[in-house]
Design an enzyme around this catalytic site. Structure first.
Site, PDB file in Angstrom:
ATOM      1  N   LYS A 138      -1.937  -1.971   7.872  1.00  0.00           N
ATOM      2  CA  LYS A 138      -3.374  -1.705   7.985  1.00  0.00           C
ATOM      3  C   LYS A 138      -4.050  -2.613   9.016  1.00  0.00           C
ATOM      4  CE  LYS A 138      -7.552  -1.646   5.128  1.00  0.00           C
ATOM      5  NZ  LYS A 138      -8.071  -1.841   3.763  1.00  0.00           N
ATOM      6  N   HIS A 194      -3.216   2.673  -5.578  1.00  0.00           N
ATOM      7  CA  HIS A 194      -3.684   1.449  -4.935  1.00  0.00           C
ATOM      8  C   HIS A 194      -4.121   0.405  -5.972  1.00  0.00           C
ATOM      9  CE1 HIS A 194      -5.038  -0.770  -1.393  1.00  0.00           C
ATOM     10  NE2 HIS A 194      -6.083  -1.130  -2.101  1.00  0.00           N
ATOM     11  N   ARG A 221      -2.117  -2.847  -6.899  1.00  0.00           N
ATOM     12  CA  ARG A 221      -2.275  -4.098  -6.155  1.00  0.00           C
ATOM     13  C   ARG A 221      -3.234  -5.039  -6.877  1.00  0.00           C
ATOM     14  NH1 ARG A 221      -1.067  -4.405  -0.760  1.00  0.00           N
ATOM     15  NH2 ARG A 221      -3.137  -5.110  -0.129  1.00  0.00           N
ATOM     16  N   ARG A 233       0.856  -1.188   0.000  1.00  0.00           N
ATOM     17  CA  ARG A 233       0.000   0.000   0.000  1.00  0.00           C
ATOM     18  C   ARG A 233       0.898   1.246   0.000  1.00  0.00           C
ATOM     19  NH1 ARG A 233      -2.075  -3.728   3.606  1.00  0.00           N
ATOM     20  NH2 ARG A 233      -4.145  -4.479   3.061  1.00  0.00           N
ATOM     21  N   TYR A 291      -4.470 -20.832  13.213  1.00  0.00           N
ATOM     22  CA  TYR A 291      -3.624 -21.998  13.006  1.00  0.00           C
ATOM     23  C   TYR A 291      -2.621 -21.855  11.869  1.00  0.00           C
ATOM     24  CZ  TYR A 291      -6.323 -24.693  16.346  1.00  0.00           C
ATOM     25  OH  TYR A 291      -6.895 -25.157  17.499  1.00  0.00           O
ATOM     26  N   HIS A 294      -3.162  -9.569   3.069  1.00  0.00           N
ATOM     27  CA  HIS A 294      -4.556  -9.773   3.427  1.00  0.00           C
ATOM     28  C   HIS A 294      -4.631 -10.817   4.520  1.00  0.00           C
ATOM     29  CE1 HIS A 294      -5.997  -8.230  -0.745  1.00  0.00           C
ATOM     30  NE2 HIS A 294      -5.669  -7.254   0.077  1.00  0.00           N
TER      31      HIS A 294
END
Length: 171
Positions: free
Chosen positions: A43, A110, A113, A16, A146, A136
């Site tokens: 973020k 942006h 991305r 970003r 996990y 993400h």
């Protein structure tokens, strides 16, 4: 020149703009070709490891020569008027507007991305590796708890292939 290099590094890393602007030299390991962004700058608040292509490494070496950065806490892309601050938040999008590329607001920094994500999916990289590269976070809380895999070998290959693809477009 600084803005052009920032735009190129943004494309090559798929981070970003805030992450790019706030980068300091203590986050960058040129020998290992890794950029380790601390969680407090991300973020979602989680640390993020960005594999660096050879093209990204070259840009980092070039910007260091231009800015004369010597301290570990120096910004990679300092503000032109005040080196103690990062590049202004509007610099990259303003450059897109000045070049006429962004006249109808069809593309913002942006958006790089999304371009990277589309390319990576079309190249057959695993969706999880792509999502990790974009920092993400897994939405499923159990899976997130996990699965801590960084998938660095695949991501390193993906980012080098991406760097090579971008370079071939500019040759």
């Amino acid at each position: 020149m600084r803005t052009r290099l920032a735009m190129r590094l943004l494309l090559l890393t798929s981070v970003r703009t805030a992450e790019l602007r706030g980068a300091t030299w203590n986050e960058i390991d040129l020998k290992s070709a890794i950029w380790a962004i601390p969680g407090e700058r991300m973020k979602m608040g989680h640390p993020h490891v960005v594999p660096l292509s050879t093209q990204a490494i070259e840009i980092l070496k070039e910007i260091r020569k231009i800015t004369g950065a010597t301290a570990a806490d120096d910004y990679v892309f300092p503000n032109v008027k005040d080196k103690s601050r990062p590049m202004a938040p509007t610099t990259i999008n303003a450059a897109l507007i000045r070049t006429g590329f962004n006249g109808e607001r069809l593309f913002r920094a942006h958006g790089a991305r999304g371009t990277f994500s589309t390319w990576a999916h079309e190249q057959g990289f695993t969706p999880l590796a792509i999502e990790r590269q974009l920092a993400h976070v897994e939405k499923n809380r159990v899976s997130r708890a996990y699965n801590k895999a960084e998938l660095l070998p695949e991501r390193q290959k993906m980012m080098q292939d991406w760097g090579d693809a971008l370079q071939s477009m500019s040759d």
